[in-house]
Design a protein around this motif. Structure first.
Motif, PDB file in Angstrom:
ATOM      1  N   THR A  30       0.818  -1.200   0.000  1.00 52.98           N
ATOM      2  CA  THR A  30       0.000   0.000   0.000  1.00 52.98           C
ATOM      3  C   THR A  30       0.855   1.254   0.000  1.00 52.98           C
ATOM      4  OG1 THR A  30      -1.796   1.136   1.150  1.00 52.98           O
ATOM      5  CG2 THR A  30      -0.112   0.138   2.517  1.00 52.98           C
ATOM      6  N   ARG A  31       0.236   2.342  -0.432  1.00 55.18           N
ATOM      7  CA  ARG A  31       0.842   3.666  -0.346  1.00 55.18           C
ATOM      8  C   ARG A  31       0.157   4.395   0.800  1.00 55.18           C
ATOM      9  NH1 ARG A  31      -0.624   5.241  -4.830  1.00 55.18           N
ATOM     10  NH2 ARG A  31       1.274   4.893  -6.049  1.00 55.18           N
ATOM     11  N   LEU A  32       0.931   4.957   1.715  1.00 50.09           N
ATOM     12  CA  LEU A  32       0.367   5.628   2.885  1.00 50.09           C
ATOM     13  C   LEU A  32       0.443   7.136   2.718  1.00 50.09           C
ATOM     14  CD1 LEU A  32      -0.772   5.354   5.782  1.00 50.09           C
ATOM     15  CD2 LEU A  32       1.595   5.506   6.603  1.00 50.09           C
ATOM     16  N   VAL A  33      -0.703   7.800   2.904  1.00 44.41           N
ATOM     17  CA  VAL A  33      -0.778   9.257   2.895  1.00 44.41           C
ATOM     18  C   VAL A  33      -1.299   9.695   4.251  1.00 44.41           C
ATOM     19  CG1 VAL A  33      -1.786  11.308   1.825  1.00 44.41           C
ATOM     20  CG2 VAL A  33      -1.215   9.321   0.414  1.00 44.41           C
ATOM     21  N   THR A  34      -0.540  10.534   4.940  1.00 43.14           N
ATOM     22  CA  THR A  34      -0.952  10.981   6.277  1.00 43.14           C
ATOM     23  C   THR A  34      -1.122  12.490   6.289  1.00 43.14           C
ATOM     24  OG1 THR A  34       1.302  11.309   7.092  1.00 43.14           O
ATOM     25  CG2 THR A  34       0.370   9.097   7.305  1.00 43.14           C
ATOM     26  N   ALA A  35      -1.880  12.976   7.268  1.00 46.43           N
ATOM     27  CA  ALA A  35      -2.085  14.419   7.423  1.00 46.43           C
ATOM     28  C   ALA A  35      -2.101  14.761   8.900  1.00 46.43           C
ATOM     29  CB  ALA A  35      -3.405  14.844   6.770  1.00 46.43           C
ATOM     30  N   THR A  36      -1.670  15.964   9.216  1.00 45.91           N
ATOM     31  CA  THR A  36      -1.719  16.435  10.594  1.00 45.91           C
ATOM     32  C   THR A  36      -1.666  17.951  10.601  1.00 45.91           C
ATOM     33  OG1 THR A  36      -0.685  16.306  12.785  1.00 45.91           O
ATOM     34  CG2 THR A  36       0.791  16.351  10.889  1.00 45.91           C
ATOM     35  N   ASN A  37      -2.249  18.555  11.632  1.00 39.12           N
ATOM     36  CA  ASN A  37      -2.125  19.999  11.807  1.00 39.12           C
ATOM     37  C   ASN A  37      -1.206  20.321  12.977  1.00 39.12           C
ATOM     38  OD1 ASN A  37      -3.636  19.325  14.015  1.00 39.12           O
ATOM     39  ND2 ASN A  37      -5.403  20.592  13.507  1.00 39.12           N
ATOM     40  N   GLN A  38      -0.490  19.298  13.448  1.00 39.35           N
ATOM     41  CA  GLN A  38       0.409  19.490  14.570  1.00 39.35           C
ATOM     42  C   GLN A  38       1.862  19.495  14.115  1.00 39.35           C
ATOM     43  OE1 GLN A  38      -0.505  17.762  18.386  1.00 39.35           O
ATOM     44  NE2 GLN A  38      -2.144  16.549  17.486  1.00 39.35           N
ATOM     45  N   ASP A  39       2.726  20.013  14.990  1.00 39.48           N
ATOM     46  CA  ASP A  39       4.165  20.029  14.738  1.00 39.48           C
ATOM     47  C   ASP A  39       4.736  18.707  15.230  1.00 39.48           C
ATOM     48  OD1 ASP A  39       6.896  20.383  14.679  1.00 39.48           O
ATOM     49  OD2 ASP A  39       6.835  22.440  15.436  1.00 39.48           O
ATOM     50  N   LEU A  40       4.983  17.775  14.302  1.00 39.59           N
ATOM     51  CA  LEU A  40       5.455  16.457  14.708  1.00 39.59           C
ATOM     52  C   LEU A  40       6.841  16.519  15.337  1.00 39.59           C
ATOM     53  CD1 LEU A  40       4.221  14.124  11.817  1.00 39.59           C
ATOM     54  CD2 LEU A  40       3.123  14.668  14.001  1.00 39.59           C
ATOM     55  N   ASP A  41       7.676  17.450  14.900  1.00 39.57           N
ATOM     56  CA  ASP A  41       8.996  17.601  15.520  1.00 39.57           C
ATOM     57  C   ASP A  41       8.856  17.943  17.001  1.00 39.57           C
ATOM     58  OD1 ASP A  41      10.757  17.105  13.330  1.00 39.57           O
ATOM     59  OD2 ASP A  41      10.203  19.035  12.496  1.00 39.57           O
ATOM     60  N   ALA A  42       7.903  18.831  17.302  1.00 38.62           N
ATOM     61  CA  ALA A  42       7.674  19.196  18.703  1.00 38.62           C
ATOM     62  C   ALA A  42       7.130  18.009  19.492  1.00 38.62           C
ATOM     63  CB  ALA A  42       6.713  20.379  18.783  1.00 38.62           C
ATOM     64  N   LEU A  43       6.247  17.234  18.873  1.00 41.03           N
ATOM     65  CA  LEU A  43       5.707  16.057  19.557  1.00 41.03           C
ATOM     66  C   LEU A  43       6.795  15.029  19.830  1.00 41.03           C
ATOM     67  CD1 LEU A  43       2.300  15.484  17.692  1.00 41.03           C
ATOM     68  CD2 LEU A  43       2.685  16.529  19.930  1.00 41.03           C
ATOM     69  N   ILE A  44       7.720  14.893  18.895  1.00 48.38           N
ATOM     70  CA  ILE A  44       8.847  13.976  19.104  1.00 48.38           C
ATOM     71  C   ILE A  44       9.675  14.443  20.299  1.00 48.38           C
ATOM     72  CG2 ILE A  44      11.032  13.167  18.123  1.00 48.38           C
ATOM     73  CD1 ILE A  44       9.637  13.186  15.391  1.00 48.38           C
ATOM     74  N   GLY A  45       9.892  15.757  20.398  1.00 44.41           N
ATOM     75  CA  GLY A  45      10.639  16.302  21.520  1.00 44.41           C
ATOM     76  C   GLY A  45       9.963  16.033  22.847  1.00 44.41           C
ATOM     77  N   LYS A  46       8.612  15.961  22.832  1.00 45.60           N
ATOM     78  CA  LYS A  46       7.852  15.666  24.051  1.00 45.60           C
ATOM     79  C   LYS A  46       7.643  14.170  24.248  1.00 45.60           C
ATOM     80  CE  LYS A  46       5.214  19.963  23.562  1.00 45.60           C
ATOM     81  NZ  LYS A  46       3.856  20.529  23.315  1.00 45.60           N
ATOM     82  N   LYS A  47       8.221  13.382  23.353  1.00 44.74           N
ATOM     83  CA  LYS A  47       8.073  11.915  23.366  1.00 44.74           C
ATOM     84  C   LYS A  47       6.607  11.494  23.206  1.00 44.74           C
ATOM     85  CE  LYS A  47      12.233  11.176  26.138  1.00 44.74           C
ATOM     86  NZ  LYS A  47      13.033  10.917  24.932  1.00 44.74           N
ATOM     87  N   ALA A  48       5.855  12.312  22.474  1.00 42.72           N
ATOM     88  CA  ALA A  48       4.455  11.992  22.201  1.00 42.72           C
ATOM     89  C   ALA A  48       4.281  11.373  20.820  1.00 42.72           C
ATOM     90  CB  ALA A  48       3.592  13.248  22.319  1.00 42.72           C
ATOM     91  N   PHE A  49       5.346  11.387  20.020  1.00 42.01           N
ATOM     92  CA  PHE A  49       5.284  10.780  18.690  1.00 42.01           C
ATOM     93  C   PHE A  49       6.605  10.079  18.426  1.00 42.01           C
ATOM     94  CE2 PHE A  49       5.071  10.447  14.080  1.00 42.01           C
ATOM     95  CZ  PHE A  49       3.715  10.157  13.882  1.00 42.01           C
ATOM     96  N   ARG A  50       6.519   8.880  17.856  1.00 46.24           N
ATOM     97  CA  ARG A  50       7.708   8.064  17.620  1.00 46.24           C
ATOM     98  C   ARG A  50       8.555   8.658  16.501  1.00 46.24           C
ATOM     99  NH1 ARG A  50       6.955   2.130  19.110  1.00 46.24           N
ATOM    100  NH2 ARG A  50       8.785   1.933  17.756  1.00 46.24           N
ATOM    101  N   CYS A  51       9.841   8.837  16.778  1.00 46.70           N
ATOM    102  CA  CYS A  51      10.700   9.389  15.738  1.00 46.70           C
ATOM    103  C   CYS A  51      10.915   8.385  14.612  1.00 46.70           C
ATOM    104  CB  CYS A  51      12.033   9.834  16.331  1.00 46.70           C
ATOM    105  SG  CYS A  51      12.997   8.544  17.104  1.00 46.70           S
ATOM    106  N   ASP A  52      10.913   7.077  14.932  1.00 44.70           N
ATOM    107  CA  ASP A  52      11.112   6.093  13.860  1.00 44.70           C
ATOM    108  C   ASP A  52       9.923   6.069  12.907  1.00 44.70           C
ATOM    109  OD1 ASP A  52       9.492   5.056  15.837  1.00 44.70           O
ATOM    110  OD2 ASP A  52      10.587   3.174  16.076  1.00 44.70           O
ATOM    111  N   LEU A  53       8.713   6.265  13.438  1.00 43.83           N
ATOM    112  CA  LEU A  53       7.545   6.358  12.564  1.00 43.83           C
ATOM    113  C   LEU A  53       7.588   7.649  11.750  1.00 43.83           C
ATOM    114  CD1 LEU A  53       4.824   5.395  11.512  1.00 43.83           C
ATOM    115  CD2 LEU A  53       3.743   6.418  13.527  1.00 43.83           C
TER     116      LEU A  53
END
Length: 221
Positions: free
Chosen positions: A48-71
Motif C-alpha cells: 500500500t501507499r500511505l498518505v498521512t495528514a496532521t495539523n500538529q508540529d510532529l517535531d515538537a511532539l517527538i521532543g515531548k516523546k508523544a510521537f515516535r521518531c522512527d515512525l
C-alpha cells in the motif's frame, strides 16, 4: 483500513493524535508489510501507499516523546505543506461556493450565490478553524437563508465587541461547533414561527420529524 491497505492507498488523518500503541502498529505494518485482522491470528501481506495528514508540529511532539521518531522518519518521505485558509487568498470563496452547492442540494434550498458583503467578510476573517469552520459556517448560512443569496443576516456576527470602538477588528468570527450552529438555527426558526414546529421545519428546509428528532438534543424552554 484493511480494505484500503490490501491494495491501493491508505489515508490517515490527524496522525499526530494517534496513540503510542497505534503508532507502533502502523510502524510494524509499514516495516514488515504485514497486518492482522482484528480478532484474527493470521498475518496478511499488504502492498500500500500511505498518505498521512496532521495539523500538529510532529517535531515538537517527538521532543515531548508523544510521537515516535522512527515512525516520523518512515512516513516523512515526501512532504506537502498546506497553508492555513487565511493565507490562501480567494480560495476561501471557491470553497465557500463548493460547500454552498453541497448543502443547498442536501437541504433542498434554492440558494445559489453569496452576496458581495459576505464575500468581503469571508476574505477578511482569519478562520482559526480552517476549512472545517468555513464548512460549518456555510451550512448554518444555508439553513438560515430564505432567498437565492447568502446575506449578512444569515451569518453569526462577524465583528466582536462594540462596532463603534476604534479598536474593534473586523472579521473576528467566534469559532462555533456544528452543534452550536444547529441549535442557533433551530432556535431562530422557532422564534420566527412563534413556536410552530411545522412552520419552523419549513424555514429550516427539513421535515417535521427531522426537526422533532433534533429538538430532543437541545434544552429549549
Amino acid at each position: 483500513c484493511f480494505q484500503a491497505a490490501h491494495g491501493g492507498t491508505l489515508f490517515l488523518d490527524e496522525i499526530g493524535d494517534m496513540s503510542p500503541s497505534a503508532q507502533a502498529k502502523i510502524l510494524r505494518a509499514l516495516e514488515e508489510r504485514l497486518v492482522r485482522r482484528v480478532g484474527g491470528s493470521a498475518e496478511i501481506a499488504v502492498d500500500t501507499r500511505l498518505v498521512t495528514a496532521t495539523n500538529q508540529d510532529l517535531d515538537a511532539l517527538i521532543g515531548k516523546k508523544a510521537f515516535r521518531c522512527d515512525l516520523y522518519y518512515r512516513i516523512n518521505v515526501f512532504t506537502i505543506s498546506l497553508p492555513s485558509l487565511r493565507d490562501r487568498g480567494d480560495d476561501v470563496l471557491l470553497l465557500a461556493y463548493y460547500f454552498l452547492r453541497q448543502f443547498a442540494a442536501d437541504l433542498r434550498k434554492d440558494v445559489t450565490h453569496v452576496s458581495p458583503e459576505v464575500q468581503a467578510m469571508l476574505r477578511r476573517y482569519s478562520f482559526p478553524g480552517n476549512v472545517r469552520e468555513l464548512r460549518n459556517l456555510i451550512e448554518r448560512a444555508i439553513i438560515m437563508c430564505e432567498g437565492p443569496s447568502v446575506t449578512e443576516a444569515d451569518l453569526p456576527p462577524l465583528v466582536e465587541g462594540d462596532p463603534d470602538d476604534a479598536g474593534a477588528e473586523r472579521g473576528s468570527l467566534p469559532t462555533l461547533k456544528l452543534a452550536q450552529l444547529e441549535e442557533q438555527a433551530i432556535r431562530s426558526a422557532l422564534e420566527r414561527s412563534g413556536g410552530v414546529q411545522a412552520q419552523a421545519a419549513r424555514y429550516l428546509g427539513i421535515g417535521h420529524h427531522a426537526l422533532r428528532y433534533r429538538l430532543k438534543r437541545y434544552p429549549f424552554g
